[in-house]
Design an enzyme around this catalytic site. Structure first.
Site, PDB file in Angstrom:
ATOM      1  N   ASP A  98       0.877  -1.175   0.000  1.00 17.33           N
ATOM      2  CA  ASP A  98       0.000   0.000   0.000  1.00 17.33           C
ATOM      3  C   ASP A  98       0.918   1.230   0.000  1.00 17.33           C
ATOM      4  O   ASP A  98       2.109   1.117   0.280  1.00 17.33           O
ATOM      5  CB  ASP A  98      -0.872  -0.046   1.273  1.00 17.33           C
ATOM      6  N   ASP A 133      -0.198   5.193   0.859  1.00 15.79           N
ATOM      7  CA  ASP A 133      -0.442   6.227   1.878  1.00 15.79           C
ATOM      8  C   ASP A 133      -0.582   5.625   3.268  1.00 15.79           C
ATOM      9  O   ASP A 133      -1.430   4.778   3.484  1.00 15.79           O
ATOM     10  CB  ASP A 133      -1.696   7.014   1.508  1.00 15.79           C
TER      11      ASP A 133
HETATM   12  C1  XBP Z   1      -5.072   6.408   0.648  1.00 19.50           C
HETATM   13  C2  XBP Z   1      -6.285   7.050   0.127  1.00 19.50           C
HETATM   14  C3  XBP Z   1      -6.149   8.101  -0.912  1.00 19.50           C
HETATM   15  C4  XBP Z   1      -5.447   9.324  -0.344  1.00 19.50           C
HETATM   16  C5  XBP Z   1      -5.767  10.554  -1.158  1.00 19.50           C
HETATM   17  O1  XBP Z   1      -4.723   5.451  -0.299  1.00 19.50           O
HETATM   18  O2  XBP Z   1      -7.378   6.675   0.524  1.00 19.50           O
HETATM   19  O3  XBP Z   1      -7.454   8.441  -1.331  1.00 19.50           O
HETATM   20  O4  XBP Z   1      -5.950   9.553   0.965  1.00 19.50           O
HETATM   21  O5  XBP Z   1      -5.335  10.348  -2.482  1.00 19.50           O
HETATM   22  P1  XBP Z   1      -3.864   4.105   0.123  1.00 19.50           P
HETATM   23  P2  XBP Z   1      -6.317  10.762  -3.684  1.00 19.50           P
HETATM   24  O6  XBP Z   1      -3.783   4.031   1.627  1.00 19.50           O
HETATM   25  O7  XBP Z   1      -4.648   2.975  -0.503  1.00 19.50           O
HETATM   26  O8  XBP Z   1      -2.507   4.322  -0.502  1.00 19.50           O
HETATM   27  O9  XBP Z   1      -6.846  12.141  -3.374  1.00 19.50           O
HETATM   28  O10 XBP Z   1      -5.444  10.735  -4.924  1.00 19.50           O
HETATM   29  O11 XBP Z   1      -7.370   9.703  -3.683  1.00 19.50           O
HETATM   30 MG    MG Z   2      -2.955   3.275   3.305  1.00 22.01          MG
END
Ligand code: XBP
Ligand code: MG
Length: 254
Positions: free
Chosen positions: A10, A12
């Protein structure tokens, strides 16, 4: 027992703590630029993180928290705001505002040296992944990942399993030959629904999440000079996650 072949990361919250000081700041800058008096403070953003996807998060805010005037064309507002937010987020990453979490670079290097394969499965916008990897590791590092499955490439975002199913298809591997690293309940539900054993490295926004379906929960990946802590599930022999640790965790899970 199946053989571990690939690690799916993953982004973020897992590779980097991007939410509080990255995405949240970018959203607020987009709101200002659009002449809106909206402000997502750290506490509100923590509640909004219940919904993955930036566009979906704005809609959730409008539906559940917004008390202002009626908005005529919500679809256009959401897509324009989100496009603007992405420009601000990429600009933040290009200023090297946010780095990678402990152990990420070291584990990438060890995984690559071991011959294990790597992929990314994230809800965030593809441009954000490119900016994070490029700003922290250099553009050539994008090739380290056989698949970068991101954002709207699938119809349903986490906690739906779509992004992990897509990643498995691209890797041409069965779920039980992979191991996922995630940071949140939404990510765990998604990977678990795709039947992939999942290890959590939590963070401030996700530390209260339900991780009972995880193989293990750690505070972070650790470094030789920065021991990590196993907070739940199976521990590994060393005080930081190595390739041996990945095989240990995978064999315990499959
Ligand atoms: C995290 C998310 C993303 C980010 C914002 O993704 O939910 O939506 O918060 O990015 P992950 P965007 O943990 O799956 O990496 O505004 O581009 O959606
Ligand atoms: Mg995440």
């Amino acid at each position: 027992m199946s053989k571990l072949k690939a690690i799916i990361f993953d982004v973020d919250g897992t590779l980097s703590e991007t939410e509080r000081d990255g995405h949240r700041v970018a959203f607020n800058r987009a709101f200002i630029e659009y002449g809106l008096d909206w402000y997502w403070d750290e506490a509100l953003y923590g509640e909004l993180l219940a919904v993955t996807g930036g566009k979906e998060r704005i809609r959730y805010f409008l539906a559940s928290f917004y008390k202002g005037d009626l908005i005529s064309d919500i679809d256009s507002l959401v897509s324009e705001l989100h496009a603007n937010k992405t420009l601000h987020y990429v600009a933040l990453l290009e200023q090297n505002v946010i780095g990678l979490r402990p152990g990420v670079i070291r584990l990438f290097d060890e995984i690559r040296a071991s011959g294990l394969r790597m992929a990314i499965a994230t809800t965030t916008t593809p441009a954000n992944v490119t900016a994070l990897i490029t700003s922290t590791l250099g553009a050539e590092a994008l090739d380290w990942f056989e698949c970068i499955a991101a954002g709207d490439i699938v119809p349903a975002k986490k906690p739906a399993p779509d992004i992990f199913d897509y990643c498995l298809e691209q890797l041409d591997l069965p779920a039980n030959e992979c191991l996922v690293f995630e940071d949140s309940a939404n990510g765990l539900i998604s990977a678990h629904a795709a039947n992939i054993p999942t290890v959590i490295t939590l963070n401030d926004y996700t530390k209260e999440d339900d991780f009972s379906a995880a193989v293990s929960v750690f505070d972070h990946l650790g470094e030789p000079d920065m021991a990590n802590q196993c907070l739940a599930g199976h521990a590994v022999d060393q005080a930081y996650i190595t390739v041996d640790g990945l095989h240990q965790l995978h064999s315990l899970a499959t």
